[in-house]
Design a protein around this motif. Sequence first.
Motif, mmCIF file in Angstrom:
data_model
loop_
_atom_site.group_PDB
_atom_site.id
_atom_site.type_symbol
_atom_site.label_atom_id
_atom_site.label_comp_id
_atom_site.label_asym_id
_atom_site.label_seq_id
_atom_site.Cartn_x
_atom_site.Cartn_y
_atom_site.Cartn_z
ATOM 1 N N VAL A 31 0.901 -1.288 -0.201
ATOM 2 C CA VAL A 31 0.173 -0.096 0.662
ATOM 3 C C VAL A 31 1.066 1.817 -0.284
ATOM 4 C CG1 VAL A 31 -0.075 -0.052 2.549
ATOM 5 C CG2 VAL A 31 -2.073 1.051 1.222
ATOM 6 N N LEU A 32 0.444 2.334 -0.576
ATOM 7 C CA LEU A 32 1.236 3.476 -0.551
ATOM 8 C C LEU A 32 -0.208 4.847 -0.086
ATOM 9 C CD1 LEU A 32 3.895 4.860 -2.113
ATOM 10 C CD2 LEU A 32 1.413 6.322 -3.314
ATOM 11 N N ILE A 33 1.510 5.016 1.240
ATOM 12 C CA ILE A 33 0.774 6.310 1.885
ATOM 13 C C ILE A 33 1.766 7.329 1.377
ATOM 14 C CG2 ILE A 33 0.712 6.636 4.067
ATOM 15 C CD1 ILE A 33 0.203 3.878 5.176
ATOM 16 N N VAL A 34 0.974 8.354 1.711
ATOM 17 C CA VAL A 34 1.267 10.195 1.377
ATOM 18 C C VAL A 34 1.351 10.937 3.258
ATOM 19 C CG1 VAL A 34 2.512 11.711 -0.088
ATOM 20 C CG2 VAL A 34 1.036 9.835 -1.026
ATOM 21 N N GLY A 35 3.422 11.199 2.962
ATOM 22 C CA GLY A 35 2.560 11.911 4.395
ATOM 23 C C GLY A 35 3.129 13.463 4.182
ATOM 24 N N HIS A 36 2.825 14.884 4.166
ATOM 25 C CA HIS A 36 2.629 15.939 4.339
ATOM 26 C C HIS A 36 3.335 16.552 5.086
ATOM 27 C CE1 HIS A 36 0.266 14.464 1.128
ATOM 28 N NE2 HIS A 36 0.796 15.505 0.435
ATOM 29 N N ALA A 37 4.200 17.494 5.010
ATOM 30 C CA ALA A 37 4.560 18.800 6.210
ATOM 31 C C ALA A 37 4.881 20.120 5.223
ATOM 32 C CB ALA A 37 5.519 18.117 6.797
ATOM 33 N N LYS A 38 5.424 21.540 5.808
ATOM 34 C CA LYS A 38 4.944 22.512 5.511
ATOM 35 C C LYS A 38 7.195 22.346 5.483
ATOM 36 C CE LYS A 38 1.399 24.547 5.456
ATOM 37 N NZ LYS A 38 0.755 25.583 4.622
ATOM 38 N N ILE A 39 7.593 22.941 4.405
ATOM 39 C CA ILE A 39 8.832 23.517 4.322
ATOM 40 C C ILE A 39 8.668 25.098 4.869
ATOM 41 C CG2 ILE A 39 10.758 23.907 2.687
ATOM 42 C CD1 ILE A 39 9.214 22.196 0.625
ATOM 43 N N SER A 40 10.088 24.859 6.174
ATOM 44 C CA SER A 40 10.953 26.226 6.789
ATOM 45 C C SER A 40 11.156 27.011 5.740
ATOM 46 C CB SER A 40 11.501 26.182 7.874
ATOM 47 O OG SER A 40 13.123 25.185 7.264
ATOM 48 N N GLU A 96 5.626 3.525 0.155
ATOM 49 C CA GLU A 96 4.991 1.840 -0.276
ATOM 50 C C GLU A 96 5.562 0.937 0.997
ATOM 51 O OE1 GLU A 96 5.064 -1.871 -3.226
ATOM 52 O OE2 GLU A 96 6.632 0.372 -4.158
ATOM 53 N N ILE A 97 4.520 0.239 1.594
ATOM 54 C CA ILE A 97 4.884 -1.052 2.455
ATOM 55 C C ILE A 97 4.458 -2.090 2.542
ATOM 56 C CG2 ILE A 97 4.336 0.665 4.482
ATOM 57 C CD1 ILE A 97 2.133 1.004 5.731
ATOM 58 N N ASP A 98 4.059 -2.988 3.138
ATOM 59 C CA ASP A 98 4.085 -4.189 2.985
ATOM 60 C C ASP A 98 2.722 -4.535 3.817
ATOM 61 O OD1 ASP A 98 4.007 -6.554 4.486
ATOM 62 O OD2 ASP A 98 4.582 -7.664 2.251
ATOM 63 N N ARG A 99 1.817 -4.456 3.515
ATOM 64 C CA ARG A 99 0.575 -4.288 4.005
ATOM 65 C C ARG A 99 0.500 -5.641 5.043
ATOM 66 N NH1 ARG A 99 -4.485 -2.835 2.260
ATOM 67 N NH2 ARG A 99 -4.039 -2.256 -0.127
ATOM 68 N N LYS A 100 1.432 -6.237 5.569
ATOM 69 C CA LYS A 100 1.518 -7.121 6.821
ATOM 70 C C LYS A 100 1.305 -6.841 7.366
ATOM 71 C CE LYS A 100 1.234 -12.176 7.858
ATOM 72 N NZ LYS A 100 1.291 -13.321 7.327
ATOM 73 N N TYR A 101 3.334 -5.775 7.428
ATOM 74 C CA TYR A 101 4.258 -6.279 8.784
ATOM 75 C C TYR A 101 4.145 -5.003 8.824
ATOM 76 C CZ TYR A 101 4.764 -10.774 8.991
ATOM 77 O OH TYR A 101 4.104 -11.816 8.521
ATOM 78 N N GLY A 102 3.728 -3.702 7.943
ATOM 79 C CA GLY A 102 4.236 -2.268 7.389
ATOM 80 C C GLY A 102 5.676 -2.102 7.829
ATOM 81 N N VAL A 103 6.438 -3.092 6.715
ATOM 82 C CA VAL A 103 7.981 -3.415 5.892
ATOM 83 C C VAL A 103 7.822 -1.945 4.677
ATOM 84 C CG1 VAL A 103 9.779 -4.060 5.153
ATOM 85 C CG2 VAL A 103 8.351 -5.017 7.029
ATOM 86 N N ILE A 104 8.851 -1.378 5.244
ATOM 87 C CA ILE A 104 8.856 0.078 3.808
ATOM 88 C C ILE A 104 9.897 -0.886 2.908
ATOM 89 C CG2 ILE A 104 10.268 2.534 2.960
ATOM 90 C CD1 ILE A 104 9.908 2.804 6.185
ATOM 91 N N VAL A 105 9.219 -0.713 1.520
ATOM 92 C CA VAL A 105 9.400 -1.125 0.215
ATOM 93 C C VAL A 105 10.214 -0.257 -0.802
ATOM 94 C CG1 VAL A 105 8.420 -3.534 0.685
ATOM 95 C CG2 VAL A 105 7.782 -1.824 -1.000
ATOM 96 N N ASP A 106 9.938 0.829 -0.572
ATOM 97 C CA ASP A 106 10.317 1.561 -1.284
ATOM 98 C C ASP A 106 9.851 3.206 -0.670
ATOM 99 O OD1 ASP A 106 11.561 3.430 -3.183
ATOM 100 O OD2 ASP A 106 10.045 2.819 -5.455
ATOM 101 N N LYS A 164 6.117 11.460 10.359
ATOM 102 C CA LYS A 164 5.323 11.425 11.327
ATOM 103 C C LYS A 164 3.528 11.473 10.610
ATOM 104 C CE LYS A 164 8.740 12.772 14.741
ATOM 105 N NZ LYS A 164 8.386 13.538 16.311
ATOM 106 N N ASP A 165 3.214 12.106 9.493
ATOM 107 C CA ASP A 165 2.001 12.023 9.218
ATOM 108 C C ASP A 165 1.948 10.875 8.237
ATOM 109 O OD1 ASP A 165 -0.437 13.280 8.237
ATOM 110 O OD2 ASP A 165 1.475 13.682 6.342
ATOM 111 N N ILE A 166 3.475 10.540 7.873
ATOM 112 C CA ILE A 166 2.673 8.695 7.501
ATOM 113 C C ILE A 166 2.470 8.208 8.101
ATOM 114 C CG2 ILE A 166 4.324 6.599 6.636
ATOM 115 C CD1 ILE A 166 5.610 9.096 4.715
#
Length: 107
Positions: A6-15, A32-42, A92-94
Amino acid sequence: MKHQTVLIVGHAKISRDVASRSVYESIAFSVEIDRKYGVIVDCEPTILIESGRDFIKRLIVGLSLEEIDEICRRIEENYHGNALPALIAALKDIYRQYYHLKNNKKL
């Protein structure tokens, strides 16, 4: 049928002191994370130059979002750019989104 990742996108303001601030108001950081374990694959943060994106990727691919403190620690200890606070905030948003999806059984 659900995909294995699954792909999760986080956002934050830039200083204001970040050079790319003139082009971007915020950073988007996708993982991009593995759905079962939350491991980051990309992963890919939008504002970094290619070498920075590759470096961040090498630091965190293979870790689970369950280890968000370790992920942030690795970046804080090894990435020394003005975008650091925005990168951490986006991660942290992710994590907040991941936690919500996991608790609502959407992963």
